[in-house]
Design an enzyme around this catalytic site. Structure first.
Site, PDB file in Angstrom:
ATOM      1  N   ASN A   8      51.331  15.987   8.976  1.00 27.56           N
ATOM      2  CA  ASN A   8      52.759  15.501   8.759  1.00 27.56           C
ATOM      3  C   ASN A   8      53.201  14.560   9.967  1.00 27.56           C
ATOM      4  OD1 ASN A   8      55.346  15.112   8.381  1.00 27.56           O
ATOM      5  ND2 ASN A   8      55.883  17.584   7.823  1.00 27.56           N
TER       6      ASN A   8
ATOM      7  N   HIS B  39      56.258  11.483   0.905  1.00 30.75           N
ATOM      8  CA  HIS B  39      56.044  12.150   2.280  1.00 30.75           C
ATOM      9  C   HIS B  39      55.033  13.023   2.185  1.00 30.75           C
ATOM     10  CE1 HIS B  39      56.600  13.688   6.189  1.00 30.75           C
ATOM     11  NE2 HIS B  39      57.315  15.012   5.781  1.00 30.75           N
TER      12      HIS B  39
ATOM     13  N   CYS C 225      62.217  12.930   7.998  1.00 30.39           N
ATOM     14  CA  CYS C 225      60.930  12.650   7.250  1.00 30.39           C
ATOM     15  C   CYS C 225      61.375  11.300   6.252  1.00 30.39           C
ATOM     16  CB  CYS C 225      60.445  13.650   6.548  1.00 30.39           C
ATOM     17  SG  CYS C 225      59.541  14.954   7.724  1.00 30.39           S
TER      18      CYS C 225
HETATM   19  O1  UT7 Z   1      58.214  17.239   6.715  1.00 31.18           O
HETATM   20  C1  UT7 Z   1      59.532  17.945   6.233  1.00 31.18           C
HETATM   21  C2  UT7 Z   1      59.449  18.849   5.284  1.00 31.18           C
HETATM   22  N1  UT7 Z   1      58.559  19.865   5.862  1.00 31.18           N
HETATM   23  C3  UT7 Z   1      57.880  20.536   4.719  1.00 31.18           C
HETATM   24  O2  UT7 Z   1      58.003  20.296   3.695  1.00 31.18           O
HETATM   25  C4  UT7 Z   1      56.982  21.889   4.952  1.00 31.18           C
HETATM   26  C5  UT7 Z   1      57.274  22.818   4.094  1.00 31.18           C
HETATM   27  N2  UT7 Z   1      56.847  24.083   4.216  1.00 31.18           N
HETATM   28  C6  UT7 Z   1      55.223  24.241   3.884  1.00 31.18           C
HETATM   29  O3  UT7 Z   1      54.632  23.315   3.877  1.00 31.18           O
HETATM   30  C7  UT7 Z   1      54.813  25.579   4.113  1.00 31.18           C
HETATM   31  O4  UT7 Z   1      55.971  26.461   4.065  1.00 31.18           O
HETATM   32  C8  UT7 Z   1      53.922  25.854   5.400  1.00 31.18           C
HETATM   33  C9  UT7 Z   1      52.664  25.055   5.372  1.00 31.18           C
HETATM   34  C10 UT7 Z   1      54.877  25.492   6.730  1.00 31.18           C
HETATM   35  C11 UT7 Z   1      53.598  27.372   5.367  1.00 31.18           C
HETATM   36  O5  UT7 Z   1      52.875  27.885   4.142  1.00 31.18           O
HETATM   37  P1  UT7 Z   1      53.284  28.887   3.382  1.00 31.18           P
HETATM   38  O6  UT7 Z   1      52.484  29.293   2.269  1.00 31.18           O
HETATM   39  O7  UT7 Z   1      54.930  28.800   3.249  1.00 31.18           O
HETATM   40  O8  UT7 Z   1      53.292  30.209   4.327  1.00 31.18           O
HETATM   41  P2  UT7 Z   1      54.291  31.367   4.866  1.00 31.18           P
HETATM   42  O9  UT7 Z   1      55.208  30.683   5.912  1.00 31.18           O
HETATM   43  O10 UT7 Z   1      54.820  32.028   3.652  1.00 31.18           O
HETATM   44  O11 UT7 Z   1      53.297  32.293   5.561  1.00 31.18           O
HETATM   45  C12 UT7 Z   1      52.174  33.073   4.983  1.00 31.18           C
HETATM   46  C13 UT7 Z   1      51.445  33.997   5.956  1.00 31.18           C
HETATM   47  C14 UT7 Z   1      52.356  34.568   6.818  1.00 31.18           C
HETATM   48  O12 UT7 Z   1      51.717  35.954   7.245  1.00 31.18           O
HETATM   49  P3  UT7 Z   1      52.290  37.070   7.092  1.00 31.18           P
HETATM   50  O13 UT7 Z   1      53.476  37.167   7.429  1.00 31.18           O
HETATM   51  O14 UT7 Z   1      52.104  37.058   5.525  1.00 31.18           O
HETATM   52  O15 UT7 Z   1      51.311  38.276   7.639  1.00 31.18           O
HETATM   53  C15 UT7 Z   1      52.206  33.618   8.129  1.00 31.18           C
HETATM   54  O16 UT7 Z   1      52.448  34.135   9.285  1.00 31.18           O
HETATM   55  O17 UT7 Z   1      50.741  33.041   6.666  1.00 31.18           O
HETATM   56  C16 UT7 Z   1      50.930  33.139   8.087  1.00 31.18           C
HETATM   57  N3  UT7 Z   1      50.686  31.762   8.790  1.00 31.18           N
HETATM   58  C17 UT7 Z   1      49.394  31.290   9.198  1.00 31.18           C
HETATM   59  N4  UT7 Z   1      48.253  31.810   9.181  1.00 31.18           N
HETATM   60  C18 UT7 Z   1      47.185  31.351   9.406  1.00 31.18           C
HETATM   61  C19 UT7 Z   1      51.469  31.089   8.858  1.00 31.18           C
HETATM   62  N5  UT7 Z   1      50.993  29.641   9.555  1.00 31.18           N
HETATM   63  C20 UT7 Z   1      49.791  30.168   9.722  1.00 31.18           C
HETATM   64  C21 UT7 Z   1      48.382  29.282  10.126  1.00 31.18           C
HETATM   65  N6  UT7 Z   1      47.313  30.079   9.987  1.00 31.18           N
HETATM   66  N7  UT7 Z   1      48.812  28.326  10.827  1.00 31.18           N
END
Ligand code: UT7
Length: 337
Positions: free
Chosen positions: A294, A264, A124
């Site tokens: 993204n 970004h 990125c």
């Molecule tokens: O481009 C290069 C750099 N990239 C980034 O900077 C991305 C950085 N990361 C993020 O933006 C975030 O971590 C994400 C958007 C990828 C994920 O958001 P989060 O708030 O960190 O969610 P999480 O991974 O902690 O997941 C929380 C819950 C989980 O469920 P459980 O285990 O608590 O039951 C996930 O399975 O949300 C669930 N989850 C979803 N639920 C519905 C993960 N993805 C989804 C989804 N829809 N698409």
């Protein structure tokens, strides 16, 4: 203090942006579309990421098509002919093929016969790496007209069965022509960096020398992006904030002199945190993540082009670009547009 700041805002500029353009495929995937594909909801995606739609290339479209389309717009706006271009530098991790570089295909598509052409693999941060190189080339006197591009087709390496990643990514390209400054405006400072010790947190493992393509690697879904979301999130917040603070400090530019912050576009929560770190009000932050998701290296040049097209960024405005990506790579570019 005010005098000191004003004094310091008088810079020597080597290069400037003379033309910008972007291109995205026509096809759009909405959050509602994802509700039909994986266990997710529009509400979750908007709340956790800020994304609503992303553009996805139709079959047959390749990264160099989007890059060349974006480049043609930037060239027209800069009034630059293909023969004039000395170098084409493309930030991409989703090139047309394993090799050669996508920049070679773009050179051919533009008929930029005098240009050396190569890619930068910095995820990125690819576009900001390209900008730093272009600025240094111009400062050295080696080249006069450089086409920098961030172009990606992340849809080609996205696992549409994995809800944690598939909702995040889109395709697109943004281009900027960099030429010698007119003496009154241009790039003030660039800063890029790398932190390789967390490289495996955001990667595509299959298809390289470690895991050459095989039936096994395909079965294991190793040719898709894999990301430890939360860890990457935390690193992005800290690293982008640090990069923004450092470049402003080193350049002697007070944050309140900025007209616009463009980071970004990975997550609105990360963008908000970066703005907060340098005390920039959200009215001065350009966000278009809701339309494109993204797009990795393409996200900053697409946003920059839109900011100029919408009149949000105008001639002589101070703008800060900040990136973070797989590697980890990061960067910041401060310029007077
Ligand atoms: O481009 C290069 C750099 N990239 C980034 O900077 C991305 C950085 N990361 C993020 O933006 C975030 O971590 C994400 C958007 C990828 C994920 O958001 P989060 O708030 O960190 O969610 P999480 O991974 O902690 O997941 C929380 C819950 C989980 O469920 P459980 O285990 O608590 O039951 C996930 O399975 O949300 C669930 N989850 C979803 N639920 C519905 C993960 N993805 C989804 C989804 N829809 N698409």
């Amino acid at each position: 203090m005010e005098n000191l700041a004003r004094e310091k805002l008088d810079f020597k500029y080597d290069s400037m942006i003379t033309g910008l353009g972007f291109a995205v495929p026509k096809k759009v995937l909405t959050n509602k579309d994802f509700e039909r594909m994986v266990d997710t909801s529009d509400e979750w995606i908007v709340e956790r990421t800020g994304m609503k739609e992303r553009h996805i290339g139709e079959e047959g479209v390749v990264t160099s098509d989007l890059c060349a389309d974006a480049a043609k717009i930037a060239m027209e706006r800069a009034n630059v002919s293909a023969e004039q271009i000395d170098a084409i530098i493309i930030g991409t991790i989703t090139g047309d093929v394993g090799f050669p570089a996508t920049a070679c295909y773009v050179q051919n598509k533009l008929n930029a016969v005098n240009a050396v052409a190569f890619d930068i693999s910095a995820a990125c941060s690819g576009f900001l790496y390209a900008l730093e190189l272009a600025d240094a080339y111009i400062a050295s006197g080696k080249y006069k007209t450089i086409l920098t591009i961030g172009g990606e087709m992340l849809s080609r390496v996205t696992d549409y069965q994995d809800r944690r990643t598939c909702v995040l990514f889109g395709d697109g390209a943004g281009a900027a022509i960099i030429q010698p400054s007119d003496g009154t405006r241009g790039i003030i400072s660039t800063y890029i960096g790398t932190d390789g010790h967390l490289a495996d947190l955001l990667m595509m493992p299959g298809g390289g020398s470690k895991y050459p393509a095989s039936i096994e690697t395909v079965k294991e879904r190793m040719h898709y992006i894999q990301m430890a979301g939360q860890e990457v999130f935390k690193a992005a917040v800290k690293t982008m904030g640090d990069a923004a603070v450092k470049i402003l400090h080193d350049s002697g530019v007070p944050g309140d002199k900025l007209k616009l912050l463009i980071t970004h576009q990975a997550n609105t929560r990360i963008i908000n945190a970066t703005a907060k770190r340098i005390k920039i009000p959200m009215e001065k932050v350009f966000i278009n993540i809701e339309k494109y998701g993204n797009t990795s290296a393409a996200s900053i040049p697409i946003a920059l082009t839109e900011a100029v097209e919408q009149g949000v960024l105008q001639k002589d405005d101070l703008c800060l670009l900040v990136s973070f990506g797989g590697g980890f790579t990061f960067g910041a570019v401060l310029f007077k547009y």
